[in-house]
Write a protein that holds these residues in place. Structure first.
Motif, PDB file in Angstrom:
ATOM      1  N   LEU A  67      11.699   6.796 -11.897  1.00 43.77           N
ATOM      2  CA  LEU A  67      10.929   6.281 -10.764  1.00 43.77           C
ATOM      3  C   LEU A  67       9.643   7.087 -10.596  1.00 43.77           C
ATOM      4  CD1 LEU A  67      13.921   5.824  -8.311  1.00 43.77           C
ATOM      5  CD2 LEU A  67      12.876   4.101  -9.795  1.00 43.77           C
ATOM      6  N   ASN A  68       9.754   8.389 -10.749  1.00 45.83           N
ATOM      7  CA  ASN A  68       8.587   9.258 -10.715  1.00 45.83           C
ATOM      8  C   ASN A  68       7.583   8.812 -11.778  1.00 45.83           C
ATOM      9  OD1 ASN A  68       6.895  11.572 -11.448  1.00 45.83           O
ATOM     10  ND2 ASN A  68       8.127  12.695  -9.978  1.00 45.83           N
ATOM     11  N   GLY A  69       8.075   8.478 -12.965  1.00 49.84           N
ATOM     12  CA  GLY A  69       7.196   8.035 -14.050  1.00 49.84           C
ATOM     13  C   GLY A  69       6.448   6.758 -13.722  1.00 49.84           C
ATOM     14  N   ILE A  70       7.106   5.823 -13.045  1.00 49.69           N
ATOM     15  CA  ILE A  70       6.434   4.586 -12.639  1.00 49.69           C
ATOM     16  C   ILE A  70       5.286   4.904 -11.685  1.00 49.69           C
ATOM     17  CG2 ILE A  70       6.730   2.442 -11.325  1.00 49.69           C
ATOM     18  CD1 ILE A  70       9.648   2.398 -12.491  1.00 49.69           C
ATOM     19  N   ILE A  71       5.539   5.818 -10.766  1.00 55.28           N
ATOM     20  CA  ILE A  71       4.516   6.194  -9.780  1.00 55.28           C
ATOM     21  C   ILE A  71       3.351   6.912 -10.455  1.00 55.28           C
ATOM     22  CG2 ILE A  71       4.041   7.576  -7.717  1.00 55.28           C
ATOM     23  CD1 ILE A  71       7.145   7.155  -7.097  1.00 55.28           C
ATOM     24  N   THR A 102      14.971  -4.603  -8.742  1.00 60.01           N
ATOM     25  CA  THR A 102      13.524  -4.744  -8.624  1.00 60.01           C
ATOM     26  C   THR A 102      13.075  -3.884  -7.450  1.00 60.01           C
ATOM     27  OG1 THR A 102      13.566  -6.968  -9.549  1.00 60.01           O
ATOM     28  CG2 THR A 102      11.639  -6.367  -8.234  1.00 60.01           C
ATOM     29  N   ILE A 103      12.083  -3.051  -7.720  1.00 54.94           N
ATOM     30  CA  ILE A 103      11.597  -2.094  -6.729  1.00 54.94           C
ATOM     31  C   ILE A 103      10.129  -2.382  -6.424  1.00 54.94           C
ATOM     32  CG2 ILE A 103      11.293   0.358  -6.173  1.00 54.94           C
ATOM     33  CD1 ILE A 103      14.223  -0.511  -6.661  1.00 54.94           C
ATOM     34  N   ASP A 104       9.787  -2.413  -5.135  1.00 53.31           N
ATOM     35  CA  ASP A 104       8.402  -2.557  -4.692  1.00 53.31           C
ATOM     36  C   ASP A 104       7.861  -1.185  -4.336  1.00 53.31           C
ATOM     37  OD1 ASP A 104       7.964  -5.376  -4.814  1.00 53.31           O
ATOM     38  OD2 ASP A 104       9.244  -5.596  -3.050  1.00 53.31           O
ATOM     39  N   PHE A 105       6.744  -0.828  -4.949  1.00 54.08           N
ATOM     40  CA  PHE A 105       6.071   0.443  -4.709  1.00 54.08           C
ATOM     41  C   PHE A 105       4.769   0.181  -3.963  1.00 54.08           C
ATOM     42  CE2 PHE A 105       8.635   1.084  -8.462  1.00 54.08           C
ATOM     43  CZ  PHE A 105       9.129   2.366  -8.335  1.00 54.08           C
ATOM     44  N   MET A 106       4.508   0.988  -2.937  1.00 56.76           N
ATOM     45  CA  MET A 106       3.240   0.921  -2.218  1.00 56.76           C
ATOM     46  C   MET A 106       2.612   2.310  -2.231  1.00 56.76           C
ATOM     47  SD  MET A 106       0.960  -0.798  -0.555  1.00 56.76           S
ATOM     48  CE  MET A 106       1.757  -2.307  -0.061  1.00 56.76           C
ATOM     49  N   LEU A 107       1.423   2.398  -2.806  1.00 58.78           N
ATOM     50  CA  LEU A 107       0.665   3.643  -2.822  1.00 58.78           C
ATOM     51  C   LEU A 107      -0.528   3.471  -1.906  1.00 58.78           C
ATOM     52  CD1 LEU A 107       2.124   3.368  -5.702  1.00 58.78           C
ATOM     53  CD2 LEU A 107       0.586   5.176  -6.390  1.00 58.78           C
ATOM     54  N   GLN A 108      -0.881   4.533  -1.185  1.00 57.85           N
ATOM     55  CA  GLN A 108      -2.007   4.457  -0.264  1.00 57.85           C
ATOM     56  C   GLN A 108      -2.741   5.788  -0.218  1.00 57.85           C
ATOM     57  OE1 GLN A 108      -1.409   2.467   3.499  1.00 57.85           O
ATOM     58  NE2 GLN A 108      -2.727   3.945   4.551  1.00 57.85           N
ATOM     59  N   VAL A 109      -4.062   5.722  -0.226  1.00 61.29           N
ATOM     60  CA  VAL A 109      -4.885   6.920  -0.071  1.00 61.29           C
ATOM     61  C   VAL A 109      -4.827   7.341   1.389  1.00 61.29           C
ATOM     62  CG1 VAL A 109      -7.215   7.894  -0.242  1.00 61.29           C
ATOM     63  CG2 VAL A 109      -6.411   6.264  -1.977  1.00 61.29           C
ATOM     64  N   GLU A 110      -4.368   8.570   1.623  1.00 67.47           N
ATOM     65  CA  GLU A 110      -4.224   9.097   2.983  1.00 67.47           C
ATOM     66  C   GLU A 110      -5.339  10.055   3.375  1.00 67.47           C
ATOM     67  OE1 GLU A 110      -2.015   7.966   5.018  1.00 67.47           O
ATOM     68  OE2 GLU A 110      -0.749   6.889   3.585  1.00 67.47           O
ATOM     69  N   HIS A 111      -5.927  10.732   2.389  1.00 69.48           N
ATOM     70  CA  HIS A 111      -6.954  11.740   2.677  1.00 69.48           C
ATOM     71  C   HIS A 111      -7.834  11.905   1.447  1.00 69.48           C
ATOM     72  CE1 HIS A 111      -8.723  15.268   4.564  1.00 69.48           C
ATOM     73  NE2 HIS A 111      -8.558  15.917   3.434  1.00 69.48           N
ATOM     74  N   VAL A 112      -9.125  12.100   1.680  1.00 69.65           N
ATOM     75  CA  VAL A 112     -10.081  12.367   0.606  1.00 69.65           C
ATOM     76  C   VAL A 112     -10.802  13.662   0.934  1.00 69.65           C
ATOM     77  CG1 VAL A 112     -12.141  11.558  -0.618  1.00 69.65           C
ATOM     78  CG2 VAL A 112     -10.405   9.902   0.129  1.00 69.65           C
ATOM     79  N   ASP A 113     -10.744  14.617   0.028  1.00 67.73           N
ATOM     80  CA  ASP A 113     -11.448  15.887   0.183  1.00 67.73           C
ATOM     81  C   ASP A 113     -12.414  16.016  -0.996  1.00 67.73           C
ATOM     82  OD1 ASP A 113     -12.348  18.526   0.265  1.00 67.73           O
ATOM     83  OD2 ASP A 113     -10.390  19.318   0.874  1.00 67.73           O
ATOM     84  N   ALA A 114     -13.617  15.523  -0.784  1.00 68.94           N
ATOM     85  CA  ALA A 114     -14.616  15.522  -1.861  1.00 68.94           C
ATOM     86  C   ALA A 114     -14.982  16.944  -2.279  1.00 68.94           C
ATOM     87  CB  ALA A 114     -15.865  14.756  -1.422  1.00 68.94           C
ATOM     88  N   LYS A 115     -15.015  17.861  -1.334  1.00 65.71           N
ATOM     89  CA  LYS A 115     -15.388  19.244  -1.643  1.00 65.71           C
ATOM     90  C   LYS A 115     -14.389  19.887  -2.605  1.00 65.71           C
ATOM     91  CE  LYS A 115     -16.801  23.528   0.537  1.00 65.71           C
ATOM     92  NZ  LYS A 115     -17.105  24.214   1.793  1.00 65.71           N
ATOM     93  N   GLN A 116     -13.088  19.678  -2.357  1.00 67.28           N
ATOM     94  CA  GLN A 116     -12.039  20.238  -3.222  1.00 67.28           C
ATOM     95  C   GLN A 116     -11.721  19.322  -4.408  1.00 67.28           C
ATOM     96  OE1 GLN A 116     -10.555  23.306  -2.893  1.00 67.28           O
ATOM     97  NE2 GLN A 116     -12.131  23.612  -1.339  1.00 67.28           N
ATOM     98  N   ARG A 124       5.609   4.874  -1.068  1.00 66.68           N
ATOM     99  CA  ARG A 124       6.869   4.395  -0.492  1.00 66.68           C
ATOM    100  C   ARG A 124       7.377   3.316  -1.426  1.00 66.68           C
ATOM    101  NH1 ARG A 124       3.508   4.277   3.857  1.00 66.68           N
ATOM    102  NH2 ARG A 124       3.715   6.014   5.259  1.00 66.68           N
ATOM    103  N   ALA A 125       8.684   3.299  -1.620  1.00 69.60           N
ATOM    104  CA  ALA A 125       9.278   2.276  -2.478  1.00 69.60           C
ATOM    105  C   ALA A 125      10.537   1.739  -1.807  1.00 69.60           C
ATOM    106  CB  ALA A 125       9.613   2.854  -3.848  1.00 69.60           C
ATOM    107  N   PHE A 126      10.776   0.448  -2.017  1.00 71.39           N
ATOM    108  CA  PHE A 126      11.910  -0.237  -1.413  1.00 71.39           C
ATOM    109  C   PHE A 126      12.564  -1.148  -2.438  1.00 71.39           C
ATOM    110  CE2 PHE A 126       8.879   0.731   1.877  1.00 71.39           C
ATOM    111  CZ  PHE A 126       9.656   1.220   2.917  1.00 71.39           C
ATOM    112  N   ASN A 127      13.866  -1.315  -2.313  1.00 72.12           N
ATOM    113  CA  ASN A 127      14.555  -2.273  -3.182  1.00 72.12           C
ATOM    114  C   ASN A 127      14.459  -3.671  -2.557  1.00 72.12           C
ATOM    115  OD1 ASN A 127      16.545  -2.391  -1.181  1.00 72.12           O
ATOM    116  ND2 ASN A 127      18.021  -1.165  -2.336  1.00 72.12           N
ATOM    117  N   ALA A 128      15.082  -4.658  -3.210  1.00 67.57           N
ATOM    118  CA  ALA A 128      14.994  -6.044  -2.741  1.00 67.57           C
ATOM    119  C   ALA A 128      15.624  -6.234  -1.365  1.00 67.57           C
ATOM    120  CB  ALA A 128      15.643  -6.973  -3.757  1.00 67.57           C
TER     121      ALA A 128
END
Length: 144
Positions: A67-71, A102-116, A124-128
């Motif tokens: 699962l980590n690999g899919i992400i 079947t697994i649904d994965f949702m990825l979302q950008v939570e923070h952007v640190d351009a300087k770093q 987050r992932a959920f099954n059917a």
């Protein structure tokens, strides 16, 4: 494979908080066999129905690292994409995943640190059945 003039993913200044990526994956036998063969992992919980039946899981489960690999693949291919590098990850595996789910994965950008030169990407992932499977956060350096 990225060729010499291939397209890189988004640069840090192109990424916005709130950007999302949704993907759906079904865990097939071929995926499990490839993983187990590549890692030489012979954990009976992953492949032996008779052993798994004697556990609280009752049937074979999918290795958490798959699962980590899919992400991580989604991060490398899409968010922010080719040229990015995962610097840190913190994942919780909340419920088991069984073969053929079947697994649904949702990825979302939570923070952007351009300087770093780092972004935080939540997952987050959920099954059917809408049970939570995975949740966590990745710190990712976008392509330069």
């Amino acid at each position: 494979m990225l060729r010499k003039n291939g397209k890189l993913g988004k640069k840090v200044e192109e990424i916005l908080v709130g950007e999302k990526l949704h993907l759906t994956e079904t865990i097939e036998d071929k995926d499990l066999l490839l993983y187990l063969g590549l890692t030489n992992d012979s954990n009976p919980l992953y492949i032996q129905h008779d052993y798994a039946a004697s556990t609280p899981f009752e049937k074979p489960i999918v290795p958490a690292i798959m699962l980590n690999g899919i992400i991580t693949s989604a991060i490398s291919k899409h968010m922010p994409g080719p040229g990015s590098h995962i610097r840190e990850q913190n994942l919780k595996f909340l419920n088991p995943v069984f073969h053929y789910e079947t697994i649904d994965f949702m990825l979302q950008v939570e923070h952007v640190d351009a300087k770093q030169h780092v972004i935080d990407v939540s997952v987050r992932a959920f099954n059917a059945d809408k049970q939570p499977i995975v949740e966590g956060i990745f710190k990712v350096s976008p392509p330069y």
